[in-house]
Enzyme design. Structure first.
Site, PDB file in Angstrom:
ATOM      1  N   ASP A  30      27.395  10.460  63.638  1.00 12.73           N
ATOM      2  CA  ASP A  30      27.920  11.769  63.247  1.00 12.73           C
ATOM      3  C   ASP A  30      28.373  12.521  64.497  1.00 12.73           C
ATOM      4  OD1 ASP A  30      27.418  13.711  60.496  1.00 12.73           O
ATOM      5  OD2 ASP A  30      27.880  14.717  62.393  1.00 12.73           O
ATOM      6  N   ASN A  86      24.906  14.576  50.422  1.00 10.89           N
ATOM      7  CA  ASN A  86      25.293  15.904  49.961  1.00 10.89           C
ATOM      8  C   ASN A  86      26.399  15.751  48.930  1.00 10.89           C
ATOM      9  OD1 ASN A  86      23.520  17.217  51.765  1.00 10.89           O
ATOM     10  ND2 ASN A  86      25.003  17.038  53.424  1.00 10.89           N
ATOM     11  N   GLN A  93      28.382  19.362  50.765  1.00 12.95           N
ATOM     12  CA  GLN A  93      29.333  18.305  51.130  1.00 12.95           C
ATOM     13  C   GLN A  93      30.584  18.938  51.738  1.00 12.95           C
ATOM     14  OE1 GLN A  93      30.519  15.736  47.891  1.00 12.95           O
ATOM     15  NE2 GLN A  93      31.636  14.344  49.232  1.00 12.95           N
ATOM     16  N   VAL A  95      32.935  16.748  53.610  1.00 10.26           N
ATOM     17  CA  VAL A  95      33.967  15.701  53.654  1.00 10.26           C
ATOM     18  C   VAL A  95      33.946  14.986  52.302  1.00 10.26           C
ATOM     19  CG1 VAL A  95      34.769  13.580  54.762  1.00 10.26           C
ATOM     20  CG2 VAL A  95      33.722  15.393  56.150  1.00 10.26           C
ATOM     21  N   HIS A  99      29.386   9.633  51.559  1.00 13.04           N
ATOM     22  CA  HIS A  99      28.734   9.168  52.790  1.00 13.04           C
ATOM     23  C   HIS A  99      27.241   9.411  52.698  1.00 13.04           C
ATOM     24  CE1 HIS A  99      30.276  13.274  53.269  1.00 13.04           C
ATOM     25  NE2 HIS A  99      29.183  13.532  53.972  1.00 13.04           N
ATOM     26  N   HIS A 101      23.950  10.073  55.013  1.00 15.90           N
ATOM     27  CA  HIS A 101      23.447  10.437  56.335  1.00 15.90           C
ATOM     28  C   HIS A 101      22.138   9.671  56.562  1.00 15.90           C
ATOM     29  CE1 HIS A 101      25.865  14.284  56.798  1.00 15.90           C
ATOM     30  NE2 HIS A 101      25.895  14.165  55.488  1.00 15.90           N
TER      31      HIS A 101
HETATM   32  P1  5GP Z   1      28.675  16.448  54.744  1.00 17.29           P
HETATM   33  O1  5GP Z   1      28.538  17.866  55.202  1.00 17.29           O
HETATM   34  O2  5GP Z   1      29.974  16.258  53.985  1.00 17.29           O
HETATM   35  O3  5GP Z   1      27.506  15.909  54.004  1.00 17.29           O
HETATM   36  O4  5GP Z   1      28.757  15.571  56.043  1.00 17.29           O
HETATM   37  C1  5GP Z   1      29.918  15.371  56.766  1.00 17.29           C
HETATM   38  C2  5GP Z   1      29.494  14.971  58.149  1.00 17.29           C
HETATM   39  O5  5GP Z   1      30.617  14.433  58.803  1.00 17.29           O
HETATM   40  C3  5GP Z   1      29.013  16.152  59.006  1.00 17.29           C
HETATM   41  O6  5GP Z   1      27.678  15.899  59.403  1.00 17.29           O
HETATM   42  C4  5GP Z   1      29.981  16.169  60.169  1.00 17.29           C
HETATM   43  O7  5GP Z   1      29.363  16.479  61.395  1.00 17.29           O
HETATM   44  C5  5GP Z   1      30.559  14.774  60.150  1.00 17.29           C
HETATM   45  N1  5GP Z   1      31.908  14.672  60.647  1.00 17.29           N
HETATM   46  C6  5GP Z   1      32.961  15.471  60.321  1.00 17.29           C
HETATM   47  N2  5GP Z   1      34.073  15.055  60.940  1.00 17.29           N
HETATM   48  C7  5GP Z   1      33.728  13.966  61.672  1.00 17.29           C
HETATM   49  C8  5GP Z   1      34.464  13.093  62.518  1.00 17.29           C
HETATM   50  O8  5GP Z   1      35.668  13.230  62.738  1.00 17.29           O
HETATM   51  N3  5GP Z   1      33.777  12.076  63.099  1.00 17.29           N
HETATM   52  C9  5GP Z   1      32.439  11.902  62.893  1.00 17.29           C
HETATM   53  N4  5GP Z   1      31.866  10.860  63.520  1.00 17.29           N
HETATM   54  N5  5GP Z   1      31.719  12.689  62.077  1.00 17.29           N
HETATM   55  C10 5GP Z   1      32.356  13.715  61.472  1.00 17.29           C
END
Ligand code: 5GP
Ligand code: ZN
Length: 113
Positions: A30, A86, A93, A95, A99, A101
């Site tokens: 991440d 998420n 969430q 993205v 996914h 974590h």
């Molecule tokens: P969410 O909030 O959707 O559950 O998690 C998305 C995760 O993607 C976040 O923890 C964020 O830090 C990570 N993330 C967002 N953009 C990028 C990226 O370009 N590269 C990487 N490696 N992680 C990302």
């Protein structure tokens, strides 16, 4: 999906370092880690969220969970770790590509915020 960030990562378009790559999935760190070990495990297939899972994704989900277990072993998370998904806006969430974590390397609090 052409303009999905995690689809681009899965296709290797952003030169992301993969910890693991299989036919169906990739794992990478991440960008904004919330624990000493914070890995994202994603299917290469564009699934917007767990809420959009279909019956045909059953085997794929099993593969992802086994991959997470193997990663946790590789990362020496034998003292424990957490797997988080998420879902949607209230679920946190950000993205819209499914996914998992994988978080570990410190004592994690419960409940999450
Ligand atoms: P969410 O909030 O959707 O559950 O998690 C998305 C995760 O993607 C976040 O923890 C964020 O830090 C990570 N993330 C967002 N953009 C990028 C990226 O370009 N590269 C990487 N490696 N992680 C990302
Ligand atoms: Zn996608």
């Amino acid at each position: 999906m052409a303009d999905c960030l995690f689809c681009k990562i899965a296709r290797g378009e952003l030169s992301t370092d993969f910890l693991v790559e299989t036919d169906q999935a990739v794992a990478f760190r991440d960008i904004n880690p919330q624990a000493p070990t914070h890995i994202l495990v994603i299917p290469k297939k564009h699934i917007p969220s767990l809420a959009q899972l279909q019956p045909e994704d059953q085997a794929l989900m099993g593969e992802l969970l086994l991959l997470i277990k193997e990663l946790a072993e590789q990362q020496d998370l034998g003292d424990g770790y957490r797997v988080v998904v998420n879902i949607g806006r209230d679920g946190g969430q950000s993205v819209d590509h499914l996914h998992f974590h994988l978080l570990g390397g410190r004592s994690l609090k419960w409940p999450p915020g």
